[in-house]
Design a protein around this motif. Structure first.
Motif, short mmCIF file in Angstrom:
data_model
loop_
_atom_site.label_atom_id
_atom_site.label_comp_id
_atom_site.label_asym_id
_atom_site.label_seq_id
_atom_site.Cartn_x
_atom_site.Cartn_y
_atom_site.Cartn_z
N ALA A 34 -10.01 -5.73 -2.11
CA ALA A 34 -9.98 -6.84 -1.16
C ALA A 34 -11.29 -7.63 -1.20
O ALA A 34 -11.28 -8.87 -1.10
N ILE A 35 -12.41 -6.94 -1.38
CA ILE A 35 -13.70 -7.62 -1.48
C ILE A 35 -13.71 -8.52 -2.70
O ILE A 35 -14.15 -9.67 -2.64
N LEU A 36 -13.21 -8.01 -3.82
CA LEU A 36 -13.13 -8.83 -5.02
C LEU A 36 -12.32 -10.10 -4.76
O LEU A 36 -12.70 -11.19 -5.18
N HIS A 37 -11.23 -9.97 -4.03
CA HIS A 37 -10.41 -11.15 -3.72
C HIS A 37 -11.12 -12.11 -2.77
O HIS A 37 -10.98 -13.32 -2.90
N ARG A 38 -11.90 -11.58 -1.84
CA ARG A 38 -12.65 -12.46 -0.92
C ARG A 38 -13.69 -13.29 -1.65
O ARG A 38 -14.01 -14.39 -1.23
N VAL A 39 -14.26 -12.75 -2.74
CA VAL A 39 -15.29 -13.50 -3.45
C VAL A 39 -14.74 -14.30 -4.63
O VAL A 39 -15.51 -14.92 -5.36
N THR A 40 -13.43 -14.29 -4.81
CA THR A 40 -12.83 -15.10 -5.88
C THR A 40 -11.73 -16.02 -5.36
O THR A 40 -11.06 -16.68 -6.16
N THR A 41 -11.58 -16.11 -4.06
CA THR A 41 -10.53 -16.94 -3.46
C THR A 41 -11.13 -17.73 -2.31
O THR A 41 -11.71 -17.15 -1.40
N GLY A 42 -10.96 -19.04 -2.33
CA GLY A 42 -11.44 -19.87 -1.23
C GLY A 42 -10.41 -19.93 -0.12
O GLY A 42 -9.86 -18.91 0.31
N ASP A 59 -14.87 -18.73 -3.41
CA ASP A 59 -14.71 -18.55 -4.85
C ASP A 59 -16.05 -18.76 -5.53
O ASP A 59 -16.48 -19.89 -5.76
N VAL A 60 -16.72 -17.65 -5.85
CA VAL A 60 -18.07 -17.73 -6.41
C VAL A 60 -18.08 -18.31 -7.81
O VAL A 60 -19.13 -18.74 -8.29
N ARG A 61 -16.94 -18.37 -8.48
CA ARG A 61 -16.88 -19.01 -9.80
C ARG A 61 -17.24 -20.49 -9.71
O ARG A 61 -17.73 -21.08 -10.67
N LEU A 62 -17.03 -21.08 -8.54
CA LEU A 62 -17.37 -22.49 -8.35
C LEU A 62 -18.88 -22.71 -8.28
O LEU A 62 -19.35 -23.84 -8.37
N TRP A 63 -19.64 -21.65 -8.13
CA TRP A 63 -21.10 -21.76 -8.11
C TRP A 63 -21.65 -21.98 -9.52
O TRP A 63 -22.76 -22.48 -9.67
#
Length: 141
Positions: A34-42, A59-63
């Motif tokens: 769930a943590i992984l999803h929180r940091v990859t989903t806006g 979504d940290v990929r946007l950084w």
């Protein structure tokens, strides 16, 4: 082995995608997913919400591609704590970002996330992030 009686929940094992074997997940492993999803989903759409979406995660990929200094990345990573703590199974979070400076690295930066769960356990993950992929590099309880 996943347990339906886990106080942290029971569900399908889903990281970046659903496990091909259709296995289940529970406990700290489920929260880690769930943590992984929180940091990859806006924000995610929700029909009956006031604005047609809910603030789910970041979504940290946007950084990637931003002019990130180590100081700026630290500040952005610290802001993930309250986002991850939206999960009622998580009590406290520490998130640290590390810019990847090694030549040829496939990740632009790494995040280290340590989360204390309401059951008293602590889980940690090191996540490598690029504009194309998010990989769990290490994890533990």
């Amino acid at each position: 082995m996943a347990s339906r009686s886990s106080p942290l929940g029971y569900d399908m094992h889903v990281r970046v995608d659903m496990d091909r074997n259709g296995r289940s997940s529970s406990g700290p492993e489920l929260v880690g997913n769930a943590i992984l999803h929180r940091v990859t989903t806006g924000n995610i759409p929700l029909i009956e919400s006031d604005s047609d979406y809910i603030e789910y995660g970041e979504d940290v990929r946007l950084w990637v591609g931003e002019a990130l200094t180590q100081e700026r990345l630290n500040a952005r990573a610290a802001g993930l704590g309250p986002i991850i703590e939206r999960d009622p199974r998580v009590v406290e979070v520490e998130a640290i970002g590390i810019l990847t400076t090694s030549p040829g690295s496939i990740w632009d930066f790494e995040l280290t996330v340590a989360a204390k769960l309401r059951t008293g356990e602590t889980i940690s993950q090191v996540i490598g992030i690029s504009s194309v992929t998010v990989d769990i590099l290490a994890q533990g309880t």
